[in-house]
Design a protein around this motif. Structure first.
Motif, short mmCIF file in Angstrom:
data_model
loop_
_atom_site.label_atom_id
_atom_site.label_comp_id
_atom_site.label_asym_id
_atom_site.label_seq_id
_atom_site.Cartn_x
_atom_site.Cartn_y
_atom_site.Cartn_z
N GLN A 94 1.11 -1.19 0.03
CA GLN A 94 -0.14 -0.14 -0.03
C GLN A 94 0.77 1.27 -0.08
OE1 GLN A 94 -3.00 -0.24 -0.77
NE2 GLN A 94 -4.02 -1.83 0.19
N ARG A 134 1.78 1.72 -3.52
CA ARG A 134 0.85 2.21 -4.20
C ARG A 134 0.47 3.62 -4.21
NH1 ARG A 134 -5.26 0.24 -2.97
NH2 ARG A 134 -6.52 1.45 -4.32
N ALA A 172 -5.15 3.46 -0.38
CA ALA A 172 -3.67 3.16 -0.08
C ALA A 172 -3.24 3.83 1.19
CB ALA A 172 -2.90 3.68 -1.21
N HIS A 209 7.54 0.33 -6.69
CA HIS A 209 6.79 -0.62 -7.89
C HIS A 209 7.45 0.15 -9.28
CE1 HIS A 209 3.59 -1.01 -10.96
NE2 HIS A 209 3.95 -2.09 -10.53
N ILE A 243 -1.18 -1.90 -8.28
CA ILE A 243 -0.45 -0.63 -7.99
C ILE A 243 -0.24 0.03 -9.47
CG2 ILE A 243 1.74 0.33 -7.13
CD1 ILE A 243 2.26 -2.40 -5.72
#
Ligand SMILES: *[C@@H]1O[C@H](CO)[C@@H](O)[C@H](O)[C@H]1NC(C)=O
Length: 307
Positions: A46, A49, A66, A175, A301
């Protein structure tokens, strides 16, 4: 999106069309992880994200699911433009007495086209940001230069929070391109923070960042690194090993997101086990770029998942 994907994939066929050679080595054993092992990472997922959300939302810690997932988090620094400089944030997470540093990723198709460029350049790291780095350590210069833009500002904020809050741990997350930046940040912070402060990283769908010497150095310094790959995501398979790029150890592969089948892969970038990323995506044509977005234990994400 799909027509762009089609054009890109057609272009890549020319380069990567030949199937990977059959490996004759015995398959190394993977460790099967439990649903709890995966859900233990949810808070990091999270945070990764959330980095796709704009600065004002991050500073107010109002970025939908998130942010709600990590309710007591205090964001203290955020920046970036979501384009030329990725959004990022730094803050304090009381639940684990940690400082969190999170970097946004980028459009996966744009990233793929950059990382499959055969003229990709590697270069040495800056010795101010990475003191004590041995000769021969090189990374992709695009990642290196992007990291360098905000590295000192982030480092100063991390040090300030450690002092103010008495935090004992720093966790970098990200990410995609953000995963590459988190990998560089984990190493840079490890080299610049006192030994009693723990530094770990959790990344998602991360491309290869540097050469074998970089990986050796990284593995010797950052002892808690997890890079989570989802199903047949293409991004963790680029830049190609034939271009001299490698991954640090710590692969966690979501073999089947629906069935929550998840394994920890041995070594750095295991190419012997059917359940690890390389065997899952033996050539770029067998990958699926949509897997890049998740789900990572039910969490997606990407730019469209900041709500
Ligand atoms: C290395 O990084 C420092 C701090 O950001 C900067 O002042 C210096 O110019 C950089 N050196 C090189 C060679 O890029």
């Amino acid at each position: 999106m799909f027509s762009t994907a089609f054009v890109l994939f057609t272009a890549l066929t020319a380069v990567f069309g030949a199937p990977a050679p059959v490996s004759r080595r015995a398959a190394a054993a993977v460790t099967t992880l439990s649903a709890t092992d995966l859900s233990d990472l949810d808070s990091f997922t999270q945070f990764a994200r959330a980095a796709y959300c704009p600065v004002d939302k991050l500073m107010a810690w109002k970025c939908g699911q998130a942010c709600k997932a990590n309710p007591k988090f205090e964001a203290t620094l955020s920046g970036g433009m979501g384009n030329a400089i990725q959004f990022f944030f730094v803050g304090y997470y009381p639940k684990t007495n940690s400082v969190i540093v999170s970097h946004q990723g980028t459009d996966p198709l744009a990233l793929m086209s950059v990382l499959t460029d055969l003229k990709l350049l590697k270069g040495a790291l800056n010795s101010t940001l990475f003191p004590g780095t041995p000769k021969g350590v090189e990374t992709h210069i695009g990642f290196r230069d992007q990291h360098a833009i905000k590295a000192l500002e982030i480092q100063a904020e991390v040090k300030r929070l450690i002092k103010e809050k008495g935090a004992t741990q720093v966790t970098t997350v990200g990410h995609s391109l953000g995963g590459a930046l988190a990998e560089l940040n984990a190493l840079s912070l490890r080299l610049n923070l006192p030994a009693e402060i723990g530094v770990n990283a959790v990344t998602y769908g991360t491309p290869r960042v540097g050469n074998d010497d970089f990986v050796k150095f990284f593995d010797s310094k950052v002892d808690d690194f997890k890079r989570v790959n989802n199903e047949a995501d293409l991004v963790p398979t680029v830049p190609g090993r034939f271009l001299g790029f490698s991954h640090p150890k710590g692969e966690i592969h979501i073999v089947d997101a629906d069935k929550k089948e998840i394994v920890a892969c041995p070594g750095n970038d295991d190419d012997t086990n059917e359940k690890c990323q390389i065997k899952t995506v033996p050539s770029i044509l067998s990958g699926n770029i949509l897997n890049h977005l998740g789900p990572y234990n039910g969490i997606f994400i990407g730019s469209i998942f900041c709500d």
